[in-house]
Write a protein that holds these residues in place. Structure first.
Motif, PDB file in Angstrom:
ATOM      1  N   MET A   1      57.768   5.185   8.549  1.00 51.70           N
ATOM      2  CA  MET A   1      57.847   4.350   7.344  1.00 51.70           C
ATOM      3  C   MET A   1      56.447   3.900   6.938  1.00 51.70           C
ATOM      4  N   ASN A   2      56.328   3.546   5.685  1.00 53.79           N
ATOM      5  CA  ASN A   2      55.056   3.070   5.179  1.00 53.79           C
ATOM      6  C   ASN A   2      54.997   1.554   5.189  1.00 53.79           C
ATOM      7  N   SER A   3      53.930   1.022   5.733  1.00 51.24           N
ATOM      8  CA  SER A   3      53.800  -0.440   5.785  1.00 51.24           C
ATOM      9  C   SER A   3      53.535  -0.967   4.378  1.00 51.24           C
ATOM     10  N   ASP A   5      51.316  -2.979   3.572  1.00 50.59           N
ATOM     11  CA  ASP A   5      49.857  -2.886   3.418  1.00 50.59           C
ATOM     12  C   ASP A   5      49.419  -1.611   2.738  1.00 50.59           C
ATOM     13  N   ARG A   6      49.930  -0.519   3.265  1.00 51.81           N
ATOM     14  CA  ARG A   6      49.535   0.795   2.741  1.00 51.81           C
ATOM     15  C   ARG A   6      49.990   0.954   1.293  1.00 51.81           C
ATOM     16  N   ASN A   7      51.209   0.525   1.024  1.00 46.68           N
ATOM     17  CA  ASN A   7      51.719   0.665  -0.337  1.00 46.68           C
ATOM     18  C   ASN A   7      50.974  -0.209  -1.335  1.00 46.68           C
ATOM     19  N   LEU A   9      47.874  -1.200  -1.070  1.00 47.95           N
ATOM     20  CA  LEU A   9      46.555  -0.592  -1.257  1.00 47.95           C
ATOM     21  C   LEU A   9      46.654   0.603  -2.214  1.00 47.95           C
ATOM     22  N   ARG A  10      47.688   1.412  -2.038  1.00 49.00           N
ATOM     23  CA  ARG A  10      47.894   2.557  -2.946  1.00 49.00           C
ATOM     24  C   ARG A  10      47.984   2.095  -4.389  1.00 49.00           C
ATOM     25  N   GLN A  11      48.823   1.106  -4.640  1.00 47.59           N
ATOM     26  CA  GLN A  11      49.019   0.634  -6.009  1.00 47.59           C
ATOM     27  C   GLN A  11      47.716   0.110  -6.586  1.00 47.59           C
ATOM     28  N   ARG A 136      42.346   9.153   5.744  1.00 44.81           N
ATOM     29  CA  ARG A 136      42.797   9.438   4.382  1.00 44.81           C
ATOM     30  C   ARG A 136      44.144   8.799   4.112  1.00 44.81           C
ATOM     31  N   LEU A 137      44.246   8.137   2.956  1.00 44.66           N
ATOM     32  CA  LEU A 137      45.536   7.645   2.474  1.00 44.66           C
ATOM     33  C   LEU A 137      45.903   8.464   1.249  1.00 44.66           C
ATOM     34  N   GLY A 138      47.067   9.089   1.286  1.00 40.82           N
ATOM     35  CA  GLY A 138      47.514   9.903   0.151  1.00 40.82           C
ATOM     36  C   GLY A 138      48.471   9.127  -0.723  1.00 40.82           C
ATOM     37  N   MET A 139      49.258   9.853  -1.502  1.00 40.71           N
ATOM     38  CA  MET A 139      50.188   9.215  -2.436  1.00 40.71           C
ATOM     39  C   MET A 139      51.428   8.685  -1.724  1.00 40.71           C
ATOM     40  N   GLY A 140      51.626   9.059  -0.465  1.00 39.88           N
ATOM     41  CA  GLY A 140      52.745   8.519   0.284  1.00 39.88           C
ATOM     42  C   GLY A 140      53.809   9.538   0.657  1.00 39.88           C
ATOM     43  N   GLY A 141      53.598  10.792   0.256  1.00 36.29           N
ATOM     44  CA  GLY A 141      54.577  11.837   0.579  1.00 36.29           C
ATOM     45  C   GLY A 141      54.318  12.492   1.931  1.00 36.29           C
ATOM     46  N   GLY A 142      53.120  12.360   2.436  1.00 34.38           N
ATOM     47  CA  GLY A 142      52.759  12.952   3.714  1.00 34.38           C
ATOM     48  C   GLY A 142      52.698  14.475   3.701  1.00 34.38           C
ATOM     49  N   PHE A 143      52.592  15.067   2.515  1.00 37.55           N
ATOM     50  CA  PHE A 143      52.653  16.536   2.427  1.00 37.55           C
ATOM     51  C   PHE A 143      51.473  17.223   3.115  1.00 37.55           C
ATOM     52  N   TYR A 144      50.265  16.717   2.872  1.00 32.70           N
ATOM     53  CA  TYR A 144      49.107  17.329   3.543  1.00 32.70           C
ATOM     54  C   TYR A 144      49.174  17.083   5.057  1.00 32.70           C
ATOM     55  N   ASP A 145      49.570  15.877   5.455  1.00 34.23           N
ATOM     56  CA  ASP A 145      49.688  15.594   6.900  1.00 34.23           C
ATOM     57  C   ASP A 145      50.631  16.589   7.567  1.00 34.23           C
ATOM     58  N   ARG A 146      51.780  16.801   6.952  1.00 26.44           N
ATOM     59  CA  ARG A 146      52.779  17.692   7.539  1.00 26.44           C
ATOM     60  C   ARG A 146      52.259  19.129   7.596  1.00 26.44           C
ATOM     61  N   SER A 147      51.589  19.549   6.533  1.00 25.62           N
ATOM     62  CA  SER A 147      51.109  20.934   6.462  1.00 25.62           C
ATOM     63  C   SER A 147      49.926  21.184   7.376  1.00 25.62           C
ATOM     64  N   LEU A 148      49.252  20.112   7.798  1.00 21.73           N
ATOM     65  CA  LEU A 148      48.041  20.257   8.610  1.00 21.73           C
ATOM     66  C   LEU A 148      48.228  19.731  10.023  1.00 21.73           C
ATOM     67  N   ALA A 149      49.476  19.400  10.378  1.00 17.92           N
ATOM     68  CA  ALA A 149      49.742  18.804  11.692  1.00 17.92           C
ATOM     69  C   ALA A 149      49.220  19.706  12.814  1.00 17.92           C
ATOM     70  N   PHE A 150      49.218  21.017  12.592  1.00 16.98           N
ATOM     71  CA  PHE A 150      48.771  21.961  13.631  1.00 16.98           C
ATOM     72  C   PHE A 150      47.307  21.751  14.008  1.00 16.98           C
ATOM     73  N   SER A 179      49.812   7.576  13.382  1.00 15.38           N
ATOM     74  CA  SER A 179      49.623   8.661  14.340  1.00 15.38           C
ATOM     75  C   SER A 179      49.637  10.043  13.667  1.00 15.38           C
ATOM     76  N   TRP A 180      50.403  10.189  12.586  1.00 11.48           N
ATOM     77  CA  TRP A 180      50.549  11.506  11.950  1.00 11.48           C
ATOM     78  C   TRP A 180      49.456  11.812  10.925  1.00 11.48           C
ATOM     79  N   ASP A 181      48.618  10.807  10.582  1.00  9.33           N
ATOM     80  CA  ASP A 181      47.594  11.037   9.559  1.00  9.33           C
ATOM     81  C   ASP A 181      46.547  12.028  10.063  1.00  9.33           C
ATOM     82  N   VAL A 182      46.304  13.066   9.297  1.00  4.46           N
ATOM     83  CA  VAL A 182      45.303  14.070   9.673  1.00  4.46           C
ATOM     84  C   VAL A 182      43.960  13.668   9.062  1.00  4.46           C
TER      85      VAL A 182
HETATM   86  N1  LIG Z   1      53.562  15.872  10.859  1.00  9.91           N
HETATM   87  C1  LIG Z   1      54.591  15.193  10.311  1.00  9.91           C
HETATM   88  N2  LIG Z   1      55.871  15.477  10.657  1.00  9.91           N
HETATM   89  C2  LIG Z   1      56.890  14.812  10.106  1.00  9.91           C
HETATM   90  N3  LIG Z   1      56.771  13.834   9.192  1.00  9.91           N
HETATM   91  C3  LIG Z   1      55.528  13.518   8.791  1.00  9.91           C
HETATM   92  C4  LIG Z   1      54.379  14.171   9.321  1.00  9.91           C
HETATM   93  N4  LIG Z   1      53.288  13.656   8.734  1.00  9.91           N
HETATM   94  C5  LIG Z   1      53.735  12.699   7.892  1.00  9.91           C
HETATM   95  N5  LIG Z   1      55.077  12.622   7.916  1.00  9.91           N
HETATM   96  C6  LIG Z   1      55.908  11.676   7.152  1.00  9.91           C
HETATM   97  O1  LIG Z   1      55.424  11.537   5.845  1.00  9.91           O
HETATM   98  C7  LIG Z   1      55.544  10.187   5.449  1.00  9.91           C
HETATM   99  C8  LIG Z   1      54.389   9.804   4.545  1.00  9.91           C
HETATM  100  O2  LIG Z   1      53.169   9.893   5.266  1.00  9.91           O
HETATM  101  P1  LIG Z   1      51.924   9.025   4.820  1.00  9.91           P
HETATM  102  O3  LIG Z   1      50.799   9.313   5.759  1.00  9.91           O
HETATM  103  O4  LIG Z   1      52.314   7.589   4.672  1.00  9.91           O
HETATM  104  O5  LIG Z   1      51.635   9.593   3.354  1.00  9.91           O
HETATM  105  P2  LIG Z   1      50.262  10.077   2.724  1.00  9.91           P
HETATM  106  O6  LIG Z   1      49.522  10.861   3.772  1.00  9.91           O
HETATM  107  O7  LIG Z   1      50.696  10.865   1.554  1.00  9.91           O
HETATM  108  O8  LIG Z   1      49.542   8.816   2.368  1.00  9.91           O
HETATM  109  C9  LIG Z   1      55.569   9.363   6.707  1.00  9.91           C
HETATM  110  O9  LIG Z   1      56.554   8.374   6.612  1.00  9.91           O
HETATM  111  C10 LIG Z   1      55.849  10.322   7.816  1.00  9.91           C
HETATM  112  O10 LIG Z   1      57.105  10.046   8.417  1.00  9.91           O
END
Ligand SMILES: Nc1ncnc2c1ncn2[C@@H]1O[C@H](COP(=O)(O)OP(=O)(O)O)[C@@H](O)[C@H]1O
Ligand SMILES: [Mg+2]
Length: 197
Positions: A1-3, A5-7, A9-11, A136-150, A179-182
């Motif tokens: 979830m997004n704190s 704080d983060r939201n 700051l984004r706005q 890095r703080l993105g728009m909140g979708g976590g798309f780059y984090d997920r795609s770059l988790a490797f 923890s998931w932020d790349v």
């Molecule tokens: N590697 C991952 N695997 C699964 N979910 C992820 C991963 N990275 C991010 N997420 C999800 O994406 C959501 C948004 O991530 P966040 O870092 O807040 O957004 P952004 O990077 O766009 O600012 C988080 O709530 C998180 O659960």
């Protein structure tokens, strides 16, 4: 979830970014390009992903022009209809664009031509906020984090190199990260190149 704080700051930063006057936006885009294209990592990268500016984001248009001049392959992120991980579609001057499910323009290119992040040499990515530690703080979708988790499982980070592009006003002292932020390898703005150790 997004704190909260983060939201918040984004706005806050998104509002400031959108309020930049068009003349300044243009100047930032030009300055950013002249700084970035001198970087060896840009010179040496053949496959470069970029983005189309939205919401007051700094415009990488001049960088894309240079990349094409240097005969690099340029890509834009695409979202598959299902799934939350990015693919990257080839982008040239005559590529047709079409809105994705978030209304963001992406190349209308057959999926067989799409690449995964790991196949790229350099990803220039948008962001909402950054700090000089490379967070890095993105728009909140976590798309780059997920795609770059490797990338976080590797001891030595080779490709793709990750560069955040931003206006200087998007810099904050210290970013609350998860923890998931790349993290980024570099951030480029209209006036600075921040290389992360
Ligand atoms: N590697 C991952 N695997 C699964 N979910 C992820 C991963 N990275 C991010 N997420 C999800 O994406 C959501 C948004 O991530 P966040 O870092 O807040 O957004 P952004 O990077 O766009 O600012 C988080 O709530 C998180 O659960
Ligand atoms: Mg994140």
């Amino acid at each position: 979830m997004n704190s909260p704080d983060r939201n918040q700051l984004r706005q806050h930063i998104r509002t400031q970014r959108r309020a930049l006057d068009p003349h300044l936006q243009e100047q930032h885009a030009q300055n950013l390009a002249s700084l970035l294209v001198q970087q060896p990592i840009f010179r040496n990268s053949k496959r470069v992903a970029c983005y189309l500016a939205e919401d007051g984001e700094i415009d990488p248009g001049y960088i894309v022009e240079k990349a094409w001049q240097y005969k690099k392959d340029v890509y834009l992120p695409v979202l598959p209809p299902t799934g939350k991980s990015l693919f990257f579609a080839p982008f040239s001057a005559d590529t047709q664009l079409t809105p994705n499910r978030f209304g963001i323009a992406e190349p209308r290119v057959h999926p067989r031509h799409w690449l995964r992040a790991r196949q790229l040499n350099l990803i220039l990515m948008p962001l909402v906020a950054f700090d000089i530690s490379g967070n890095r703080l993105g728009m909140g979708g976590g798309f780059y984090d997920r795609s770059l988790a490797f990338t976080t499982h590797r001891k030595q980070w080779h490709s793709p190199h990750l560069i955040g592009l931003a206006h200087e006003l998007q810099k904050v002292d210290s970013l609350p990260c998860e923890s998931w932020d790349v993290p980024l390898n570099m951030i480029a703005t209209e006036s600075n190149i921040y290389k992360i150790k």
